[in-house]
Motif scaffolding. Structure first.
Motif, PDB file in Angstrom:
ATOM      1  N   THR A  44       0.839  -1.187   0.000  1.00 24.95           N
ATOM      2  CA  THR A  44       0.000   0.000   0.000  1.00 24.95           C
ATOM      3  C   THR A  44       0.884   1.250   0.000  1.00 24.95           C
ATOM      4  OG1 THR A  44      -0.092  -0.002   2.413  1.00 24.95           O
ATOM      5  CG2 THR A  44      -1.826  -1.191   1.251  1.00 24.95           C
ATOM      6  N   VAL A  45       0.301   2.374  -0.406  1.00 32.04           N
ATOM      7  CA  VAL A  45       1.087   3.613  -0.494  1.00 32.04           C
ATOM      8  C   VAL A  45       0.651   4.660   0.535  1.00 32.04           C
ATOM      9  CG1 VAL A  45       1.627   3.278  -2.932  1.00 32.04           C
ATOM     10  CG2 VAL A  45      -0.414   4.582  -2.292  1.00 32.04           C
ATOM     11  N   GLY A  46      -0.205   4.268   1.468  1.00 38.81           N
ATOM     12  CA  GLY A  46      -0.658   5.215   2.477  1.00 38.81           C
ATOM     13  C   GLY A  46      -1.975   5.868   2.083  1.00 38.81           C
ATOM     14  N   ASP A  47      -2.589   6.534   3.054  1.00 34.93           N
ATOM     15  CA  ASP A  47      -3.837   7.267   2.810  1.00 34.93           C
ATOM     16  C   ASP A  47      -3.477   8.651   2.275  1.00 34.93           C
ATOM     17  OD1 ASP A  47      -5.178   5.081   3.798  1.00 34.93           O
ATOM     18  OD2 ASP A  47      -5.396   5.910   5.817  1.00 34.93           O
ATOM     19  N   LEU A  48      -3.349   8.755   0.978  1.00 31.23           N
ATOM     20  CA  LEU A  48      -2.836   9.963   0.345  1.00 31.23           C
ATOM     21  C   LEU A  48      -3.961  10.924  -0.027  1.00 31.23           C
ATOM     22  CD1 LEU A  48      -0.264   8.349  -2.118  1.00 31.23           C
ATOM     23  CD2 LEU A  48       0.176   9.268   0.169  1.00 31.23           C
ATOM     24  N   PRO A  49      -3.670  12.231  -0.042  1.00 34.58           N
ATOM     25  CA  PRO A  49      -4.624  13.184  -0.599  1.00 34.58           C
ATOM     26  C   PRO A  49      -4.761  12.931  -2.095  1.00 34.58           C
ATOM     27  CG  PRO A  49      -2.520  14.260  -0.218  1.00 34.58           C
ATOM     28  CD  PRO A  49      -2.424  12.894   0.404  1.00 34.58           C
ATOM     29  N   MET A  50      -5.948  13.204  -2.623  1.00 34.77           N
ATOM     30  CA  MET A  50      -6.190  12.936  -4.037  1.00 34.77           C
ATOM     31  C   MET A  50      -5.622  14.050  -4.909  1.00 34.77           C
ATOM     32  SD  MET A  50      -7.649   9.890  -4.393  1.00 34.77           S
ATOM     33  CE  MET A  50      -6.192   9.516  -3.408  1.00 34.77           C
ATOM     34  N   ASP A  51      -4.288  14.133  -4.859  1.00 39.43           N
ATOM     35  CA  ASP A  51      -3.522  15.061  -5.669  1.00 39.43           C
ATOM     36  C   ASP A  51      -2.751  14.230  -6.690  1.00 39.43           C
ATOM     37  OD1 ASP A  51      -1.011  16.415  -6.501  1.00 39.43           O
ATOM     38  OD2 ASP A  51      -1.703  18.026  -5.207  1.00 39.43           O
ATOM     39  N   PRO A  52      -3.008  14.381  -7.988  1.00 40.70           N
ATOM     40  CA  PRO A  52      -2.380  13.522  -8.989  1.00 40.70           C
ATOM     41  C   PRO A  52      -0.862  13.467  -8.911  1.00 40.70           C
ATOM     42  CG  PRO A  52      -4.165  14.755  -9.988  1.00 40.70           C
ATOM     43  CD  PRO A  52      -3.992  15.302  -8.604  1.00 40.70           C
ATOM     44  N   ILE A  53      -0.204  14.587  -8.621  1.00 39.97           N
ATOM     45  CA  ILE A  53       1.261  14.597  -8.562  1.00 39.97           C
ATOM     46  C   ILE A  53       1.756  13.763  -7.383  1.00 39.97           C
ATOM     47  CG2 ILE A  53       3.288  16.051  -8.214  1.00 39.97           C
ATOM     48  CD1 ILE A  53       1.828  18.264  -9.728  1.00 39.97           C
ATOM     49  N   ILE A  54       1.119  13.937  -6.236  1.00 42.36           N
ATOM     50  CA  ILE A  54       1.521  13.190  -5.044  1.00 42.36           C
ATOM     51  C   ILE A  54       1.285  11.696  -5.245  1.00 42.36           C
ATOM     52  CG2 ILE A  54       0.994  12.770  -2.610  1.00 42.36           C
ATOM     53  CD1 ILE A  54       0.371  15.766  -2.363  1.00 42.36           C
ATOM     54  N   VAL A  55       0.122  11.356  -5.739  1.00 41.31           N
ATOM     55  CA  VAL A  55      -0.235   9.949  -5.917  1.00 41.31           C
ATOM     56  C   VAL A  55       0.679   9.271  -6.928  1.00 41.31           C
ATOM     57  CG1 VAL A  55      -2.025   8.432  -6.863  1.00 41.31           C
ATOM     58  CG2 VAL A  55      -2.624  10.177  -5.174  1.00 41.31           C
ATOM     59  N   ALA A  56       0.893   9.910  -8.069  1.00 40.89           N
ATOM     60  CA  ALA A  56       1.747   9.305  -9.095  1.00 40.89           C
ATOM     61  C   ALA A  56       3.169   9.104  -8.590  1.00 40.89           C
ATOM     62  CB  ALA A  56       1.738  10.166 -10.356  1.00 40.89           C
ATOM     63  N   GLY A  57       3.680  10.065  -7.837  1.00 36.03           N
ATOM     64  CA  GLY A  57       5.029   9.953  -7.309  1.00 36.03           C
ATOM     65  C   GLY A  57       5.168   8.829  -6.312  1.00 36.03           C
ATOM     66  N   GLN A  58       4.187   8.687  -5.426  1.00 34.01           N
ATOM     67  CA  GLN A  58       4.280   7.648  -4.402  1.00 34.01           C
ATOM     68  C   GLN A  58       4.118   6.252  -5.008  1.00 34.01           C
ATOM     69  OE1 GLN A  58       5.070   8.558  -1.250  1.00 34.01           O
ATOM     70  NE2 GLN A  58       5.379   6.386  -0.818  1.00 34.01           N
ATOM     71  N   VAL A  59       3.222   6.116  -5.968  1.00 37.56           N
ATOM     72  CA  VAL A  59       3.062   4.814  -6.622  1.00 37.56           C
ATOM     73  C   VAL A  59       4.343   4.433  -7.362  1.00 37.56           C
ATOM     74  CG1 VAL A  59       1.835   3.587  -8.462  1.00 37.56           C
ATOM     75  CG2 VAL A  59       0.553   4.922  -6.773  1.00 37.56           C
ATOM     76  N   ALA A  60       4.952   5.381  -8.051  1.00 43.99           N
ATOM     77  CA  ALA A  60       6.189   5.097  -8.779  1.00 43.99           C
ATOM     78  C   ALA A  60       7.298   4.679  -7.823  1.00 43.99           C
ATOM     79  CB  ALA A  60       6.610   6.323  -9.586  1.00 43.99           C
ATOM     80  N   GLU A  61       7.440   5.379  -6.687  1.00 38.48           N
ATOM     81  CA  GLU A  61       8.485   5.034  -5.722  1.00 38.48           C
ATOM     82  C   GLU A  61       8.260   3.641  -5.142  1.00 38.48           C
ATOM     83  OE1 GLU A  61       8.731   8.017  -2.723  1.00 38.48           O
ATOM     84  OE2 GLU A  61       9.959   9.357  -3.954  1.00 38.48           O
ATOM     85  N   THR A  62       7.016   3.325  -4.842  1.00 38.76           N
ATOM     86  CA  THR A  62       6.715   2.008  -4.274  1.00 38.76           C
ATOM     87  C   THR A  62       6.969   0.913  -5.288  1.00 38.76           C
ATOM     88  OG1 THR A  62       5.058   3.020  -2.821  1.00 38.76           O
ATOM     89  CG2 THR A  62       4.933   0.636  -3.120  1.00 38.76           C
ATOM     90  N   SER A  63       6.621   1.161  -6.536  1.00 34.60           N
ATOM     91  CA  SER A  63       6.835   0.167  -7.582  1.00 34.60           C
ATOM     92  C   SER A  63       8.311  -0.180  -7.741  1.00 34.60           C
ATOM     93  CB  SER A  63       6.279   0.679  -8.907  1.00 34.60           C
ATOM     94  OG  SER A  63       6.544  -0.218  -9.960  1.00 34.60           O
ATOM     95  N   THR A  64       9.181   0.816  -7.615  1.00 40.05           N
ATOM     96  CA  THR A  64      10.615   0.561  -7.794  1.00 40.05           C
ATOM     97  C   THR A  64      11.190  -0.355  -6.719  1.00 40.05           C
ATOM     98  OG1 THR A  64      11.265   2.540  -6.542  1.00 40.05           O
ATOM     99  CG2 THR A  64      10.963   2.789  -8.924  1.00 40.05           C
TER     100      THR A  64
END
Length: 234
Positions: free
Chosen positions: A62-82
């Motif tokens: 999981t990537v945490g309970d993130l605010p629905m901000d596209p930049i924040i979400v995309a960045g966290q998903v990418a970091e977790t995927s790596t």
């Protein structure tokens, strides 16, 4: 067939859940919200640990309970995927810009990240409304869960008919499907006939049904016995 997803809060629990026969190992910090995230370096250690096993179940994070901000979400998903996990789970909340977040993750999905959307039945009136966007963006799956763990489990918020409609709609888009949300052992007979790809558990796997407590091998064994064991090919 329906598989068993076990949410684990530590490397020790990861090993216990694997030995206990969990089909999917879900890295989640239950003390940090509905989808509390492990630190990235801990996710890497979990992946490295699992790679040493002769056979291993897929890992999700999981990537945490993130605010629905596209930049924040995309960045966290990418970091977790790596970090090397098989699936990355992102919770979608009605507030903010959930549609924009889904669209922002399309490039990550095209790069091969298998993203699973988590839709909360206690927050969304119609959790299936985003499924066309989720499928268009190339997500691997979509699941239902509860955000407020003190407000009752999945079946308190949605009827079996409503859950079945969600699953049918998700399947029509070619998505993996899952159901979770403070599921109990006695919920399993009601949910198995709906045939989600997996049922997700945390509370039912812990001593005293305390989701913030330690995973209990005996509780895991009881859930494992109730969900027929199948190899995961998703």
């Amino acid at each position: 067939m329906t598989r068993l997803l076990a949410s684990v809060a530590s490397l020790e629990e990861l090993t216990l859940a694997a030995r206990g026969g969990a089909d999917i190992l879900d890295l989640k910090d239950p003390k940090s919200g509905a989808l509390g995230a492990w630190p990235l370096d801990s996710i890497v250690r979990a992946v490295d640990t699992a790679r040493q096993w002769h056979l291993r179940a897929p890992l999700s994070a999981t990537v945490g309970d993130l605010p629905m901000d596209p930049i924040i979400v995309a960045g966290q998903v990418a970091e977790t995927s790596t970090c090397g996990v098989d699936y990355v789970k992102i919770g979608l909340f009605p507030s903010g810009d959930p549609v924009g977040c889904v669209a922002a993750l399309a490039p990550e999905a095209r790069r091969g990240t298998r993203i699973v959307a988590v839709l909360f039945v206690d927050l969304w009136t119609d959790p299936g409304i985003l499924l066309p966007d989720i499928a268009k963006a190339g997500f691997a799956g979509a699941m239902l869960d509860t955000a407020g763990k003190g407000s009752g489990g999945l079946l308190r918020h949605k009827t079996k008919g409503e859950l079945a409609r969600f699953l049918t709609q998700a399947r029509s888009h070619g998505l993996l499907t899952g159901l979770a949300g403070s599921l109990r052992l006695d919920d399993i007979p009601a949910l198995l006939p709906l045939a989600p790809d997996y049922l997700g558990f945390r509370t039912a796997l812990c001593a005293g049904a305390d989701r913030g407590g330690a995973l209990d091998p005996a509780a895991l064994a009881a859930v494992r016995d109730a969900v027929p064991e199948q190899p995961f090919n998703g």
